[in-house]
Design a protein around this motif. Sequence first.
Motif, PDB file in Angstrom:
ATOM      1  N   UNK A 269       0.843  -1.182   0.000  1.00  0.00           N
ATOM      2  CA  UNK A 269       0.000   0.000   0.000  1.00  0.00           C
ATOM      3  C   UNK A 269       0.886   1.243   0.000  1.00  0.00           C
ATOM      4  N   UNK A 270       0.353   2.318  -0.540  1.00  0.00           N
ATOM      5  CA  UNK A 270       1.077   3.595  -0.514  1.00  0.00           C
ATOM      6  C   UNK A 270       0.984   4.254   0.852  1.00  0.00           C
ATOM      7  N   UNK A 271      -0.086   3.990   1.565  1.00  0.00           N
ATOM      8  CA  UNK A 271      -0.298   4.616   2.869  1.00  0.00           C
ATOM      9  C   UNK A 271      -1.187   3.728   3.714  1.00  0.00           C
ATOM     10  N   UNK A 272      -0.984   3.785   5.036  1.00  0.00           N
ATOM     11  CA  UNK A 272      -1.793   3.019   5.988  1.00  0.00           C
ATOM     12  C   UNK A 272      -2.198   3.962   7.111  1.00  0.00           C
ATOM     13  N   UNK A 273      -3.463   3.884   7.511  1.00  0.00           N
ATOM     14  CA  UNK A 273      -3.932   4.601   8.688  1.00  0.00           C
ATOM     15  C   UNK A 273      -4.478   3.575   9.665  1.00  0.00           C
ATOM     16  N   UNK A 274      -4.140   3.724  10.942  1.00  0.00           N
ATOM     17  CA  UNK A 274      -4.588   2.794  11.977  1.00  0.00           C
ATOM     18  C   UNK A 274      -4.922   3.595  13.213  1.00  0.00           C
ATOM     19  N   UNK A 275      -6.131   3.458  13.691  1.00  0.00           N
ATOM     20  CA  UNK A 275      -6.599   4.265  14.824  1.00  0.00           C
ATOM     21  C   UNK A 275      -6.872   3.376  16.022  1.00  0.00           C
ATOM     22  N   UNK A 276      -6.099   3.597  17.104  1.00  0.00           N
ATOM     23  CA  UNK A 276      -6.385   2.977  18.388  1.00  0.00           C
ATOM     24  C   UNK A 276      -6.287   1.481  18.443  1.00  0.00           C
ATOM     25  N   UNK A 277      -5.308   0.904  17.759  1.00  0.00           N
ATOM     26  CA  UNK A 277      -5.205  -0.558  17.755  1.00  0.00           C
ATOM     27  C   UNK A 277      -4.226  -1.104  18.780  1.00  0.00           C
ATOM     28  N   UNK A 278      -3.214  -0.325  19.177  1.00  0.00           N
ATOM     29  CA  UNK A 278      -2.133  -0.872  19.994  1.00  0.00           C
ATOM     30  C   UNK A 278      -2.623  -1.423  21.326  1.00  0.00           C
ATOM     31  N   UNK A 279      -3.600  -0.736  21.966  1.00  0.00           N
ATOM     32  CA  UNK A 279      -4.048  -1.219  23.265  1.00  0.00           C
ATOM     33  C   UNK A 279      -4.800  -2.531  23.164  1.00  0.00           C
ATOM     34  N   UNK A 280      -5.316  -2.859  21.986  1.00  0.00           N
ATOM     35  CA  UNK A 280      -6.034  -4.118  21.809  1.00  0.00           C
ATOM     36  C   UNK A 280      -5.121  -5.210  21.266  1.00  0.00           C
ATOM     37  N   UNK A 281      -4.120  -4.812  20.512  1.00  0.00           N
ATOM     38  CA  UNK A 281      -3.098  -5.775  20.088  1.00  0.00           C
ATOM     39  C   UNK A 281      -2.335  -6.247  21.310  1.00  0.00           C
ATOM     40  N   UNK A 282      -1.995  -5.305  22.207  1.00  0.00           N
ATOM     41  CA  UNK A 282      -1.297  -5.641  23.438  1.00  0.00           C
ATOM     42  C   UNK A 282       0.210  -5.659  23.271  1.00  0.00           C
ATOM     43  N   UNK A 283       0.908  -5.542  24.388  1.00  0.00           N
ATOM     44  CA  UNK A 283       2.371  -5.482  24.350  1.00  0.00           C
ATOM     45  C   UNK A 283       2.984  -6.765  23.798  1.00  0.00           C
ATOM     46  N   UNK A 284       2.314  -7.896  24.011  1.00  0.00           N
ATOM     47  CA  UNK A 284       2.878  -9.174  23.568  1.00  0.00           C
ATOM     48  C   UNK A 284       2.960  -9.271  22.050  1.00  0.00           C
ATOM     49  N   UNK A 285       2.039  -8.597  21.328  1.00  0.00           N
ATOM     50  CA  UNK A 285       2.016  -8.708  19.866  1.00  0.00           C
ATOM     51  C   UNK A 285       2.284  -7.380  19.170  1.00  0.00           C
ATOM     52  N   UNK A 286       2.660  -6.361  19.937  1.00  0.00           N
ATOM     53  CA  UNK A 286       2.857  -5.046  19.335  1.00  0.00           C
ATOM     54  C   UNK A 286       3.963  -5.066  18.285  1.00  0.00           C
ATOM     55  N   UNK A 287       5.059  -5.765  18.565  1.00  0.00           N
ATOM     56  CA  UNK A 287       6.161  -5.825  17.595  1.00  0.00           C
ATOM     57  C   UNK A 287       5.711  -6.526  16.314  1.00  0.00           C
ATOM     58  N   UNK A 288       4.938  -7.600  16.460  1.00  0.00           N
ATOM     59  CA  UNK A 288       4.421  -8.304  15.286  1.00  0.00           C
ATOM     60  C   UNK A 288       3.489  -7.393  14.487  1.00  0.00           C
ATOM     61  N   UNK A 289       2.658  -6.638  15.190  1.00  0.00           N
ATOM     62  CA  UNK A 289       1.741  -5.702  14.545  1.00  0.00           C
ATOM     63  C   UNK A 289       2.525  -4.651  13.757  1.00  0.00           C
ATOM     64  N   UNK A 290       3.559  -4.086  14.380  1.00  0.00           N
ATOM     65  CA  UNK A 290       4.361  -3.065  13.711  1.00  0.00           C
ATOM     66  C   UNK A 290       5.065  -3.630  12.480  1.00  0.00           C
ATOM     67  N   UNK A 291       5.608  -4.837  12.599  1.00  0.00           N
ATOM     68  CA  UNK A 291       6.288  -5.463  11.446  1.00  0.00           C
ATOM     69  C   UNK A 291       5.298  -5.743  10.321  1.00  0.00           C
TER      70      UNK A 291
END
Length: 438
Positions: A269-291
């Motif tokens: 994609x040329x651009x991605x927008x993501x609103x308020x997902x980190x608190x639901x992804x959680x610290x355990x999967x945040x790195x996976x989410x970012x990657x």
Amino acid sequence: MVGPVVAERLHDVLQRLFGREAPVRIHAWDGSIAGPLDAPVVRVHSRRALRRLLWRPDELGLVRAYVAGEVDIDGGLLDALERLAPFGRSIGRRPDLTPADRSELLRTAVLLGAVGPHPKPPPEEITGAERRHSIVRDKTLSGAHDGPLGATLRAQVFGSTLVHSSAYWTDPAGSLDDAQRAGLDLACRKLGLTEPGPAGADGARVLDVGCGWGSFLLYAAEHYGVTGVGITLAADQVELATKRAVDAGLADRVEFRLADWHELDDGPYDAIIASGLAEYVGSARLAEYARTLRGLLRPGGRALLHQVSQRGGDEVVPERSFIDAYVFPGAEILTLGTIVDTFERAGLEIRDLESFREHYARTLRSWVANLEAGWDSCTWQLSPGRARVWHLYLAVSALAFELARISVHQLVAVRTHGDGRSDFPPTRTSWTLPVSPE
């Protein structure tokens, strides 16, 4: 007969439980009144409310009584919560009771006829299998429990834009809809979207993670010529967003899917927008989410992250607090430093960061006012208990942002090219220009 002394007894109960005098004026079920004349009026309708508090002497006990309709607050809920904010720091934790306190509380409970088994939690409380937070979050806020006029209710509360995130108040006297359109346009400019050039030329390809009712993609498609995909875990959001796209003549440009972030494999994609997902992804999967987000971006592509954060301390929402039990079970409010560090380690360079704390507080106040204005319709469509949960959540959140107990930021990140190029403008002028006219 107990006599007209219930309110005085309830005041004493609160003081013993929370270690300080409650700044409220109590109207009890027997007609008695106690408390300062200028304090918020709390109406206690039944003994069951007291029984809940004695079995669960903390925030959750009070919330259960409120959601069940056993306790009411006169006037505007936000005004009352502002007055109660200092007291609120005391009720979030279990009290340390002396043997004398416990004996007096038991005597009071017997005197008021409040002795009995532990009352069952209201049906709105999230328990058991429902606690899979990524699904419960969307059901709670998307209106999945709405009746046939759910879309009308959503528009009444969130405004005609149906944006379920913070507005951007460029004009102090502006309306909620104006501020939401300003926020949508600002997001487009931060992502580097440009209006299409020659007739027929396509704009950027955009991914909206947690797209809600499709507001951002619809705005970006109409005003910036983008194509894109929006994903959500709420089927009713997909249905309504798709209908909105058809009605706007944009169905050939945007698509809405029932999917989670880790299920996507159709980049880049040329651009991605993501609103308020980190608190639901959680610290355990945040790195996976970012990657994952980085992997979905082309080199030079930008990501806009709209994220709630806290300054420090405990990152997990306390178990069986109001937020955990009724709104977002298992959520984690991470520090801004954790979020920034995790995304940079994943290979996304943070290029800009802006606090939206005051903007979100004002947005929430607008939602509270809209909800109160349409209260009868809301209680009919959602049930009185669900309406109370929604009302309390929006009001508590507004106050938390105003008191800087939590914050929210927009982060602009870029996936750089292999040689380090970012394709980023040298100044912020590109998104500080006036909002595009309608």
